[in-house]
Each structure stands twice: as structure tokens, then as C-alpha cells.
Design an enzyme around this catalytic site. Structure first.
Site, PDB file in Angstrom:
ATOM      1  N   LYS A  11      36.608  30.810   1.886  1.00 28.86           N
ATOM      2  CA  LYS A  11      36.187  31.383   3.156  1.00 28.86           C
ATOM      3  C   LYS A  11      37.368  32.035   3.887  1.00 28.86           C
ATOM      4  CE  LYS A  11      32.272  28.188   3.730  1.00 28.86           C
ATOM      5  NZ  LYS A  11      31.587  27.238   4.664  1.00 28.86           N
ATOM      6  N   TYR A  51      23.437  33.320   4.287  1.00 24.28           N
ATOM      7  CA  TYR A  51      23.133  32.026   4.913  1.00 24.28           C
ATOM      8  C   TYR A  51      21.747  32.014   5.557  1.00 24.28           C
ATOM      9  CZ  TYR A  51      27.820  30.034   4.198  1.00 24.28           C
ATOM     10  OH  TYR A  51      28.967  29.501   3.649  1.00 24.28           O
ATOM     11  N   PHE A  59      24.207  26.632  14.608  1.00 20.38           N
ATOM     12  CA  PHE A  59      25.527  27.159  14.234  1.00 20.38           C
ATOM     13  C   PHE A  59      25.468  28.495  13.483  1.00 20.38           C
ATOM     14  CE2 PHE A  59      24.283  24.010  10.930  1.00 20.38           C
ATOM     15  CZ  PHE A  59      24.304  24.805   9.794  1.00 20.38           C
ATOM     16  N   ARG A  87      31.011  20.696  -5.839  1.00 21.74           N
ATOM     17  CA  ARG A  87      30.840  20.095  -4.506  1.00 21.74           C
ATOM     18  C   ARG A  87      31.661  18.810  -4.372  1.00 21.74           C
ATOM     19  NH1 ARG A  87      27.125  22.501  -1.049  1.00 21.74           N
ATOM     20  NH2 ARG A  87      26.858  20.528   0.045  1.00 21.74           N
ATOM     21  N   THR A  93      30.959  18.496   3.974  1.00 20.57           N
ATOM     22  CA  THR A  93      30.945  19.657   4.875  1.00 20.57           C
ATOM     23  C   THR A  93      31.898  19.462   6.055  1.00 20.57           C
ATOM     24  OG1 THR A  93      28.614  19.924   4.311  1.00 20.57           O
ATOM     25  CG2 THR A  93      29.413  21.141   6.240  1.00 20.57           C
ATOM     26  N   ARG A 104      38.392  20.259   1.119  1.00 18.45           N
ATOM     27  CA  ARG A 104      38.117  20.273   2.557  1.00 18.45           C
ATOM     28  C   ARG A 104      38.981  19.244   3.290  1.00 18.45           C
ATOM     29  NH1 ARG A 104      31.590  21.315   2.038  1.00 18.45           N
ATOM     30  NH2 ARG A 104      31.621  23.558   2.425  1.00 18.45           N
ATOM     31  N   ASN A 114      35.612  25.444   7.092  1.00 21.57           N
ATOM     32  CA  ASN A 114      35.877  24.383   6.119  1.00 21.57           C
ATOM     33  C   ASN A 114      36.270  24.930   4.749  1.00 21.57           C
ATOM     34  OD1 ASN A 114      33.395  25.307   5.390  1.00 21.57           O
ATOM     35  ND2 ASN A 114      32.313  23.363   5.626  1.00 21.57           N
ATOM     36  N   GLU A 128      22.704  32.805  -5.474  1.00 24.24           N
ATOM     37  CA  GLU A 128      24.021  33.104  -4.888  1.00 24.24           C
ATOM     38  C   GLU A 128      24.924  33.833  -5.881  1.00 24.24           C
ATOM     39  OE1 GLU A 128      23.904  29.425  -1.646  1.00 24.24           O
ATOM     40  OE2 GLU A 128      25.469  29.432  -3.189  1.00 24.24           O
TER      41      GLU A 128
END
Ligand code: UDP
Ligand code: MG
Length: 139
Positions: A11, A51, A59, A87, A93, A104, A114, A128
Site C-alpha cells: 500500500k 474495495y 472507513f 494473510r 488488519t 503489519r 496497514n 482481484e
């Protein structure tokens, strides 16, 4: 377990702090094969589309602003049990809940910024991956 493909993203908060190499290196160490890798910047609209599942969440506006605020890296990753495995390496998260040693826990700034994304199920992984890549371009 089976060989799976999943979609990872680094990100904007992590790209802007120079963490691309560290995170991609970690994925290689964890046994993922990098089938595809793109650096790009999402428009606000593209972030909203990616998203869309969260469009009713409080959010959503802030998340899609953040995700379109700078370059990201999209990664097509392959490994045994890749979806759950990615993951697990990413961590929870909320970085305050992320297990020690996860990406993270090590790098996230807060629950929004994150640092990484990973698909959460085979169906979402397929959608995705197609968002960023054509299957014909995988190595
Ligand atoms: N997010 C947020 N606030 C929250 C929950 C999520 O800003 O309370 C952001 C965060 O960047 C997260 C993304 O929205 O990674 C997608 O949320 P999801 O619940 O799908 O978490 P993930 O699958 O990324 O762990
Ligand atoms: Mg998710």
C-alpha cells in the site's frame, strides 16, 4: 492444501517509506513465487472499485483516499496454500492485534495505513488478480 494464486498489494504508506524490497523479499523467503509485479497509482475511482465490498463501511471514503494517495505495488503470488499463507505473513488488519514478526506488526502505521493487502478467499483472489493482471502475462 493445494497450489494457489493470490493478489497482494503493497500500500502507499509502505511504498512511500521505501519498503517494497523488504516486503517482496519477505514474500520470497516465505516461499511465494512472484508471477507478476506492477507499480502503479490507483485513481480514487479504481480504489473505490477495488474495495467495493466495503462501500457501506464508515472507513470507505478515507480508505479509498489513502489507497489513491500514491503508488502501490500489485503482486500476483503463487504458493501452496497461498491465500491463507499470505494473510498469515501479513498479520491482523489492526497492527495492534497483529502477531509479532508479521508485516503489519513490523511496518503498519495504524489500522488504515496497514502496509499490505492480501485476498481473503479463492473467489476474491480470482477477481482481484484480474483487476491488475492478464493471466497470459504471468511468468
Ligand atoms: N480498514 C480501516 N478501518 C477498519 C477496517 C479496515 O481503515 O476499521 C482498512 C484497512 O486498510 C484494511 C482495509 O480497510 O486493510 C480492508 O479492510 P478488511 O476488513 O478487508 O481488512 P484486510 O482484509 O485488509 O485485513
Ligand atoms: Mg479484506
Amino acid at each position: 492444501m493445494a497450489i494457489e494464486r493470490t493478489l497482494g498489494m503493497i500500500k502507499p504508506d509502505a511504498v512511500s517509506r521505501g519498503l517494497i524490497g523488504k516486503i517482496v523479499g519477505r514474500y520470497e523467503e516465505e516461499g511465494f513465487t512472484i508471477l507478476g509485479m506492477r507499480v502503479l497509482r490507483l485513481s480514487k475511482r479504481q480504489a473505490e472499485a477495488f474495495y467495493a465490498v466495503h462501500s457501506e463501511r464508515p472507513f470507505y471514503g478515507s480508505l479509498t483516499d489513502m489507497m489513491s494517495s500514491g503508488p502501490i505495488v500489485a503482486l500476483a503470488l503463487e504458493r501452496e496454500d497461498a491465500i491463507a499463507g499470505l494473510r498469515a505473513v501479513m498479520g491482523a488488519t489492526n497492527p495492534e492485534e497483529a502477531a509479532e514478526g508479521t508485516i503489519r506488526a513490523m511496518h503498519a502505521l495504524d489500522i488504515e495505513r496497514n502496509s499490505v493487502h492480501g485476498s481473503d478467499a479463492p473467489e476474491t483472489a480470482a477477481v482481484e488478480l484480474r483487476f491488475f493482471f492478464r493471466e497470459s502475462e504471468f511468468i
